[in-house]
Write an enzyme that holds these catalytic residues in place. Structure first.
Site, mmCIF file in Angstrom:
data_model
loop_
_atom_site.group_PDB
_atom_site.id
_atom_site.type_symbol
_atom_site.label_atom_id
_atom_site.label_comp_id
_atom_site.label_asym_id
_atom_site.label_seq_id
_atom_site.Cartn_x
_atom_site.Cartn_y
_atom_site.Cartn_z
ATOM 1 N N GLY C 149 0.831 -1.199 0.000
ATOM 2 C CA GLY C 149 0.000 0.000 0.000
ATOM 3 C C GLY C 149 0.863 1.245 0.000
ATOM 4 O O GLY C 149 2.048 1.212 0.352
ATOM 5 N N CYS C 150 0.255 2.357 -0.363
ATOM 6 C CA CYS C 150 1.008 3.612 -0.467
ATOM 7 C C CYS C 150 1.479 4.091 0.900
ATOM 8 O O CYS C 150 2.662 4.375 1.102
ATOM 9 C CB CYS C 150 0.170 4.677 -1.170
ATOM 10 N N TYR C 151 0.545 4.170 1.862
ATOM 11 C CA TYR C 151 0.953 4.617 3.195
ATOM 12 C C TYR C 151 1.968 3.665 3.825
ATOM 13 O O TYR C 151 2.970 4.110 4.385
ATOM 14 C CB TYR C 151 -0.272 4.759 4.117
ATOM 15 N N THR C 153 4.220 1.864 2.487
ATOM 16 C CA THR C 153 5.551 2.019 1.901
ATOM 17 C C THR C 153 6.332 3.136 2.586
ATOM 18 O O THR C 153 7.476 2.951 3.020
ATOM 19 C CB THR C 153 5.427 2.298 0.384
#
Lengths: 346, 346, 346, 346
Positions: C149-151, C153
């Site tokens: 996921g973006c967060y 990472t």
């Protein structure tokens, strides 16, 4: 206390009316309609409108609200406004219609551009175009106001003194407008989602925007002859404001000093038009949240062209602010009541 | 490996050249100058340019860098570029000048608009205006390129096919441009501070912008006669991009289909011009970070007017991208080298 | 030439994959699916992707595309990805899943946070969490990658060296993230319309965001014990980027010099992590359009707290860039292929 | 009519005072100073403040303006305010100082964080910290108000009820603030130019911002013991507003219902604090242009942490609005005079 209803009160112009009227000492809002949000309180939907926690959105049933208000702001979509306006008007109510339904006097032009029939032509004939700088006296006596479109307001105010004084060739007019995204209304549409609009800029409805005949109608009245214009709107990445850049060939040699003088005289008694001095530069940021129209003037001596720039807040002078101004004139309030504010900058 | 120097490498166009050249397999950057930042490494000043940590900004001393590069990009302020360009050119170097100093062929016009004398008129005569779509063959043989201005690039590409094919009345041209704020350069100036620009929109240098004579010069060449235009730039709240909306009266009856065909044929071999189909809408967001110019066409049949909209990235096709394109042509690289990218969207 | 399919290719992560893969010399895109846009060409929907004018969106029928690609990027909504991934995986295909469906190893936690059953637990066990900095060797051998996921990472890369080296009290972690609006995806939703997001800033899903267990899972692996964190995401008015500010109590006295050294050593061979020197300030603008993660470190000596700030581009290192990185590792390409770019600034 | 002077009237807080006071029926602005703009009229510098066309900026000479006003707003830079405030105070004038010079009661802490000596410690002892929610009664009797900093206002109002009621472990407080760019003031600085700030987001002054001791001072008073906090400010790409996200460990089991009740009771008589119901999400856009502080509350039951989010307009509740509120209290005006507005949305 004037009792006021807002039909279509969950869009940006409806919310702006609620904001403005909360500061109006002579007015109380007694009813607000919204089809999508009926049953919810205004502050449920818009926490920042916490003062309206007791006011509940209701379905639009004109018969139900007829007796609960003395004046009706109609902020319904085009086409949808016709019948409700006609009903209220025929029952003797005062109506300010923010839709386009009663703006175009020639019903054929309305039907050509809006692609719907106009069923209430008798009422249409009674409507007054609500641009106070042109029609103040008629507005004062009217029961039905067709509140001008956002683009027409900036365009007509920019062209009025030059057209009236025959300073420009009216067959050469180019109107290039740039609007903030609130002009598109409050809606779920991927085209107006943040990531599509932000850091973007584009023209739309080139040579086909529905405000074209409205601008042409009013300029033709001013000029006393039929005028066709070029009008291009653009979608810009800011919330509020319309900057309109207008080009027209001069019909005679005239100095900047003289032309500014013509404009200042035309608007000398207007509380909401500010003609800037030579070198002044209208900016939508200067009028944000206000009912003011800034007007800047330049002569291109190399091409004998007058270049007029106007800046308005599309939700204020371009919609709800002008509607409140019209109400003030109709009801005998001081014209600046609830509108006498300074721009929020930055 | 072509050795390249950048004179004036700490502004936005200089940084954009560094970004582009880092992806160019045939080029190595051997020197970068900056008066304000001399002594610092590029990555000290711009952490995101970490690949250039070994390259140190130096004072501009043309004699010192003469032998260290084969081609020089000059990104100095107008007026300041003249002498350095002349020196390098006379020493047989290849020079691409991003300033305006060698763009205007008529020295009197240069001096009138830029308010400085031009001291190197012999060199000026050797400069080729670096718009590849018009001058590709000359560029290939040139040693000195005057890289076009950002506004002229979008305006000329929009008007070239219509002007060349005599479809429009060239005395009726209105050019209304909207530029992102990076066009103002990288500098400390309250006018370009965030809170002044954000949520604002204004025209500036109305009828007096220095790109006016540059546009007129090239259109006059295309038309074969003297042209004067109306040109108004606007400052818009986004980083990159110029949208230009152009109005000109049609000289004959012509269909949309036909006019799009004329444009597509004119640019059929051009890697960096994209003529949109009917209904297509150029958007600065579609070309962000690319060297592409989008062109959209509309006929206003009610006023017999052609409306052309172009979108470019002012730092790319409007400056550094076009400069690299010119280098590729001059040096025999594939034209698209380092420029063959898709827009970053959103 | 590696044949690649993208399932779910009309959202922002799908488009970003198309952008990146157009610059990858070893890859050709052979199929793209989109339920909403099936039948349209990619460039019909997205004019800026004009290079893909020959590629038509098709309905997702995994059986149909099974033989047309060697590797599948799955950019479907959570829950919807499970079955297609399982099908492709069982047929021996290489799959990189950008959804959350194969990220959480404990199926009960998945079902608790995502409110859907996981029907393919055997396949789930084969998935490798695709954070190259932690799992490079496993990724090289994997057939199924759960792309982070973006967060997570930005959070995990910020905490990895400090957690692994036991420098912080893992029960004191606060993760405060600010994401650009593209993180919400490409959709019609009034919450993400321009006028609601612009000039606004708010927290959302406080203490309840689905990326919480993903961050906890990986930190727990690094620490060797169960970790619970505080995680708050915020919606910010810019297109791309996540800035994450992390707070954790230090377990021992340690100097800035030493802690920066620990971080630099941890990431010394990583092409896409850049640990800044003391005083360096990560900024989402520095990593826009790149696969880079900037890491900045500060010790608050008054409270014995380590403050870590990371910046990534949510569509790149937070999604599609990391997916391409994983593909490069899996297929033996140079890791930086198609990702070796400098940020577009401004 | 209260005669008011503004010392330092050409920055954003000075302009905001002018905007607010133009709507105050009991006040007239009699003098405005500005070193840079002395001699110009206010409307020369700021066309949108056209109502102040007769008011000329003058040099700050306290002796000259002593008799021309009854109350002085001091919007000078930190350090520069000390002497002027002392002079006016000693001459019996009422002073509201928007600088930090009289906020910190412990002169050693002031000198340590602001790096200048404090020369007026006797006067310092008379200053009242102008947060009406904490010090209303003292403010009513005071002659010298130290108007709170923008970040401290949002942080202290968020933490006050929980701290006072001993619901949180005060050694665990993390304060993560995000400020619009107007917080940096009106100045020429490349760091705050449009293209550097737009589409960017970063932390700054991590663990070293000067508002840290101010927050600690007030929380320590509330808690009755010394408190040290973690405070990180961030620069965000919008004009106005501060969102503050606060984390603190709960000292006891408590329900959301109960904690919201504690907060609502604490602020039940406060006109400018709005505690949202469970699920409510403070947003800087909801308070733009108003003096309101929105407070949202969430319990993270997995970590026993209270998460408090507050939103204010940094130029209003964070500066000029609070200053006018203090004036209203000091002078016996209704507290909401000139501040009783609804947010401009969008």
């Amino acid at each position: 206390m004037l009792r006021v209803a807002i039909c279509g009160g969950s869009g940006y112009t409806g919310c702006e009316l609620l904001r403005l009227l909360s500061n109006h000492p002579g007015v109380t809002v007694t009813a607000v309609t919204s089809e999508k949000s009926a049953g919810k309180s205004i502050s449920d939907l818009f926490p920042y409108l916490y003062r309206y926690s007791n006011l509940i959105y209701e379905q639009l049933k004109v018969n139900d609200i007829l007796d609960r208000a003395d004046l009706f702001f109609m902020a319904l979509p085009h086409g949808r406004s016709q019948e409700a306006v006609d009903f209220l008007f025929k029952h003797g109510e005062k109506v300010i219609d923010l839709s386009a339904d009663y703006r175009l006097r020639d019903v054929r032009i309305y039907e050509e551009w809006y692609k719907v029939p106009h069923k209430f032509q008798t009422t249409l004939k009674k409507a007054v175009y609500g641009l106070p700088e042109l029609y103040r006296k008629k507005i004062a006596k009217a029961n039905l106001i067709a509140n001008p479109g956002c683009y027409p307001t900036g365009a007509i105010l920019g062209l009025y003194p030059a057209t009236k004084n025959k300073l420009i060739a009216v067959d050469s007019i180019v109107i290039d407008s740039k609007s903030g995204t609130s002009g598109a209304g409050r809606k779920s549409d991927i085209k107006f989602s943040y990531c599509e609009v932000n850091e973007g800029f584009k023209a739309y409805a080139v040579a086909s925007h529905r405000h074209t005949p409205e601008i042409e109608q009013e300029l033709s009245v001013i000029a006393g002859k039929d005028i066709k214009i070029n009008f291009t709107p653009h979608l810009a990445p800011f919330d509020r404001g319309i900057l309109t850049t207008i080009y027209a060939r001069l019909t005679k040699n005239i100095s900047m000093e003289k032309i500014i003088d013509v404009y200042k005289k035309s608007y000398s008694n207007e509380p909401f038009v500010q003609v800037l001095d030579d070198g002044g530069s209208p900016n939508v940021k200067n009028v944000r949240g206000t009912n003011m129209c800034e007007v800047g003037l330049t002569i291109n001596m190399r091409t004998d062209t007058l270049i007029i720039v106007t800046a308005i807040d599309n939700l204020m002078k371009g919609a709800s602010g002008q509607a409140v101004h019209n109400m003030n004139i109709m009801m005998g309030f001081d014209e600046k009541t609830a509108l006498d504010t300074i721009a929020m900058f930055p």
